[in-house]
Design a protein around this motif. Sequence first.
Motif, PDB file in Angstrom:
ATOM      1  N   PRO A 109       1.084  -1.225   0.177  1.00  0.00           N
ATOM      2  CA  PRO A 109       0.128  -0.078   0.166  1.00  0.00           C
ATOM      3  C   PRO A 109       0.903   1.248  -0.129  1.00  0.00           C
ATOM      4  CG  PRO A 109      -0.690  -1.565   1.571  1.00  0.00           C
ATOM      5  CD  PRO A 109       0.708  -2.197   1.116  1.00  0.00           C
ATOM      6  N   LYS A 110       0.351   2.313  -0.351  1.00  0.00           N
ATOM      7  CA  LYS A 110       1.063   3.558  -0.385  1.00  0.00           C
ATOM      8  C   LYS A 110       1.063   4.245   1.047  1.00  0.00           C
ATOM      9  CE  LYS A 110      -0.105   4.728  -5.270  1.00  0.00           C
ATOM     10  NZ  LYS A 110      -0.686   5.916  -6.211  1.00  0.00           N
ATOM     11  N   LYS A 111      -0.007   3.763   1.740  1.00  0.00           N
ATOM     12  CA  LYS A 111      -0.040   4.132   3.112  1.00  0.00           C
ATOM     13  C   LYS A 111      -0.066   3.092   4.038  1.00  0.00           C
ATOM     14  CE  LYS A 111      -0.761   8.692   2.052  1.00  0.00           C
ATOM     15  NZ  LYS A 111      -0.192   9.998   2.749  1.00  0.00           N
ATOM     16  N   LEU A 112       0.546   2.951   5.270  1.00  0.00           N
ATOM     17  CA  LEU A 112       0.434   1.949   6.194  1.00  0.00           C
ATOM     18  C   LEU A 112      -0.099   2.799   7.573  1.00  0.00           C
ATOM     19  CD1 LEU A 112       3.310  -0.228   5.736  1.00  0.00           C
ATOM     20  CD2 LEU A 112       1.049  -0.806   5.288  1.00  0.00           C
ATOM     21  N   TYR A 113      -0.557   2.102   8.312  1.00  0.00           N
ATOM     22  CA  TYR A 113      -1.101   2.718   9.835  1.00  0.00           C
ATOM     23  C   TYR A 113      -0.622   2.035  10.915  1.00  0.00           C
ATOM     24  CZ  TYR A 113      -4.001   5.169   6.369  1.00  0.00           C
ATOM     25  OH  TYR A 113      -4.284   5.715   5.277  1.00  0.00           O
ATOM     26  N   LYS A 114      -0.454   2.511  11.990  1.00  0.00           N
ATOM     27  CA  LYS A 114      -0.079   1.956  13.251  1.00  0.00           C
ATOM     28  C   LYS A 114      -0.832   2.655  14.479  1.00  0.00           C
ATOM     29  CE  LYS A 114       3.674   0.210  15.920  1.00  0.00           C
ATOM     30  NZ  LYS A 114       3.270  -1.221  15.585  1.00  0.00           N
ATOM     31  N   TYR A 115      -1.544   1.665  15.296  1.00  0.00           N
ATOM     32  CA  TYR A 115      -2.558   2.088  16.462  1.00  0.00           C
ATOM     33  C   TYR A 115      -1.700   2.143  17.757  1.00  0.00           C
ATOM     34  CZ  TYR A 115      -6.418   1.048  13.078  1.00  0.00           C
ATOM     35  OH  TYR A 115      -7.363   1.436  12.323  1.00  0.00           O
ATOM     36  N   PHE A 116      -1.879   3.239  18.208  1.00  0.00           N
ATOM     37  CA  PHE A 116      -1.156   3.538  19.538  1.00  0.00           C
ATOM     38  C   PHE A 116      -2.009   3.492  20.827  1.00  0.00           C
ATOM     39  CE2 PHE A 116       1.849   4.823  16.457  1.00  0.00           C
ATOM     40  CZ  PHE A 116       3.261   4.244  16.783  1.00  0.00           C
ATOM     41  N   PRO A 117      -1.759   2.903  21.920  1.00  0.00           N
ATOM     42  CA  PRO A 117      -2.742   3.116  23.111  1.00  0.00           C
ATOM     43  C   PRO A 117      -2.516   4.599  23.838  1.00  0.00           C
ATOM     44  CG  PRO A 117      -0.878   1.677  23.843  1.00  0.00           C
ATOM     45  CD  PRO A 117      -0.914   2.155  22.169  1.00  0.00           C
ATOM     46  N   TYR A 158       5.676   5.261  25.139  1.00  0.00           N
ATOM     47  CA  TYR A 158       6.167   5.158  23.963  1.00  0.00           C
ATOM     48  C   TYR A 158       5.126   5.490  22.599  1.00  0.00           C
ATOM     49  CZ  TYR A 158       9.351   2.451  26.654  1.00  0.00           C
ATOM     50  OH  TYR A 158      10.358   1.919  27.854  1.00  0.00           O
ATOM     51  N   SER A 159       4.052   5.615  22.973  1.00  0.00           N
ATOM     52  CA  SER A 159       3.176   6.297  21.863  1.00  0.00           C
ATOM     53  C   SER A 159       3.524   7.819  21.622  1.00  0.00           C
ATOM     54  CB  SER A 159       1.621   6.201  22.453  1.00  0.00           C
ATOM     55  OG  SER A 159       1.189   4.798  22.745  1.00  0.00           O
ATOM     56  N   ILE A 160       3.504   8.430  22.515  1.00  0.00           N
ATOM     57  CA  ILE A 160       3.811   9.846  22.410  1.00  0.00           C
ATOM     58  C   ILE A 160       5.403  10.022  21.636  1.00  0.00           C
ATOM     59  CG2 ILE A 160       4.555  11.875  23.439  1.00  0.00           C
ATOM     60  CD1 ILE A 160       1.608  11.630  23.396  1.00  0.00           C
ATOM     61  N   GLN A 161       6.381   9.103  22.214  1.00  0.00           N
ATOM     62  CA  GLN A 161       7.429   9.131  21.789  1.00  0.00           C
ATOM     63  C   GLN A 161       7.615   8.534  20.144  1.00  0.00           C
ATOM     64  OE1 GLN A 161      10.560   6.701  23.905  1.00  0.00           O
ATOM     65  NE2 GLN A 161      11.633   6.211  22.264  1.00  0.00           N
ATOM     66  N   ALA A 162       6.803   7.777  19.816  1.00  0.00           N
ATOM     67  CA  ALA A 162       6.610   7.502  18.507  1.00  0.00           C
ATOM     68  C   ALA A 162       6.073   8.590  17.291  1.00  0.00           C
ATOM     69  CB  ALA A 162       5.748   6.337  18.131  1.00  0.00           C
ATOM     70  N   LEU A 163       5.277   9.320  17.888  1.00  0.00           N
ATOM     71  CA  LEU A 163       4.959  10.697  17.270  1.00  0.00           C
ATOM     72  C   LEU A 163       5.925  11.531  17.321  1.00  0.00           C
ATOM     73  CD1 LEU A 163       2.480  12.358  16.008  1.00  0.00           C
ATOM     74  CD2 LEU A 163       1.700  12.883  18.385  1.00  0.00           C
ATOM     75  N   ARG A 164       6.441  12.021  18.571  1.00  0.00           N
ATOM     76  CA  ARG A 164       7.423  13.166  18.453  1.00  0.00           C
ATOM     77  C   ARG A 164       8.854  12.751  17.584  1.00  0.00           C
ATOM     78  NH1 ARG A 164       6.933  17.134  21.891  1.00  0.00           N
ATOM     79  NH2 ARG A 164       5.378  16.890  23.681  1.00  0.00           N
ATOM     80  N   ASP A 165       8.973  11.504  17.718  1.00  0.00           N
ATOM     81  CA  ASP A 165      10.468  11.092  17.117  1.00  0.00           C
ATOM     82  C   ASP A 165      10.405  10.509  15.546  1.00  0.00           C
ATOM     83  OD1 ASP A 165      11.546  11.991  19.355  1.00  0.00           O
ATOM     84  OD2 ASP A 165      11.826  10.075  20.274  1.00  0.00           O
ATOM     85  N   ASN A 166       9.164  10.196  15.481  1.00  0.00           N
ATOM     86  CA  ASN A 166       8.956   9.464  13.894  1.00  0.00           C
ATOM     87  C   ASN A 166       9.540   7.948  14.011  1.00  0.00           C
ATOM     88  OD1 ASN A 166       8.383  10.759  10.524  1.00  0.00           O
ATOM     89  ND2 ASN A 166       7.970   8.708  11.455  1.00  0.00           N
TER      90      ASN A 166
END
Length: 386
Positions: free
Chosen positions: A56-64, A75-83
């Motif tokens: 797919p051209k886009k992939l998605y990841k769900y975070f709690p 770690y959810s916030i970390q994933a968003l801040r740090d990509n």
Amino acid sequence: MIIDEIKDFKDFGKVISYLSQIAPFLCMINMMPANINEIKKMGCQEYSLQTRKIMPKKLYKYFPNTIEEKTKANYSIQALRDNTVYMQTPNNFDDVYDSDINIDFEKYQKLRLIEYCSRCGIEVDKTLSMQEIGNIFLNVIYTSFKNFNDSRNAFIQKPDSEIKQLSNELFCTRLEINLRENNNDLGIAIGKTIFDEFNEFNDRLKNTFRVTCFATTPYSQLMWGGAYADCHRGFCLEYEILPNEEKYQEIYQNLYPMIYCKIRPDITERLIKIQDERMNKEALWNIYFHGALRKSIDWAFQNEWRLLLPMEKNQEASKYCMPFFPITKVYLGNRMPPIKRKEIIDICNEKNIPYIGVKRKSNVFEMEDCAIKCEECFKYKNDLHK
């Protein structure tokens, strides 16, 4: 006709499960039916090449968006801040079969005894029973103890590698420990030593790689509703796949779709050959293809893609955080508390990432984007200041 028999099924999962019962060779890859026997013939390079075509051209990841109890980190916030995405060990995944390599212990025990007999200079008839082969090996070890008070002298064949030499040493050390713990019963001690090797080998195979998982839609109720997104209180990140950019080549080439099927493959004989050898590309692909990329067809609704990377165990946690493709949108869970919603919105504004709330559709059981932004929503503004 098959269609006539399944026409009353309203649930996709039931349809797939039914089809897999009458056609066990059926598998699902990226929501498309395939023949597992044909997929097996591909090998790593061909499978990778073919799946690049359907990525797919886009992939998605769900975070709690929750705080991890042990580390007190979000770690959810970390994933968003740090990509970044965190490469996990699959041991704690919700599917007990997930990434579990199917090694049959009885077959493993027999093959391992044959290998040890060979190292002792004895070529045994492979048609003999495991018990018969075990007795041959036991007699060789017993003779070594009787003549030299040690099991090491039984291994008269010179190892063709340092790893095999160390393997022999480890076997003898474990055997001595198990003898002391089992009242010098040599038969029990050998059996326990082989069992210890089996468990260690299984653990080593699972810790050969790490994994992180992605979905192909931001609107999955099953993903929003479970632990992945803390029952709609979390968020979902959208990533744009950039196949032609050089800096993303490692992750791009190691992204694979899951193979959902009915039958678990037994690759005991194939893997035991590399137990005392250095891990090579072919062996790693066997672990991926028959373990990390294989799930029960009951999970086909997830339509999961995985990033798999060979990684050593016991590294610092930060080394398991891998830079990923750019985040192009953030979806906010329907039940996300206002304070947490504001925190995510502030990060999005700071990093110039578009975001949107996800809500329930009124006429069907589906999720959809909110028509207005949170800052313009009276309910959000009112709840935020309560």
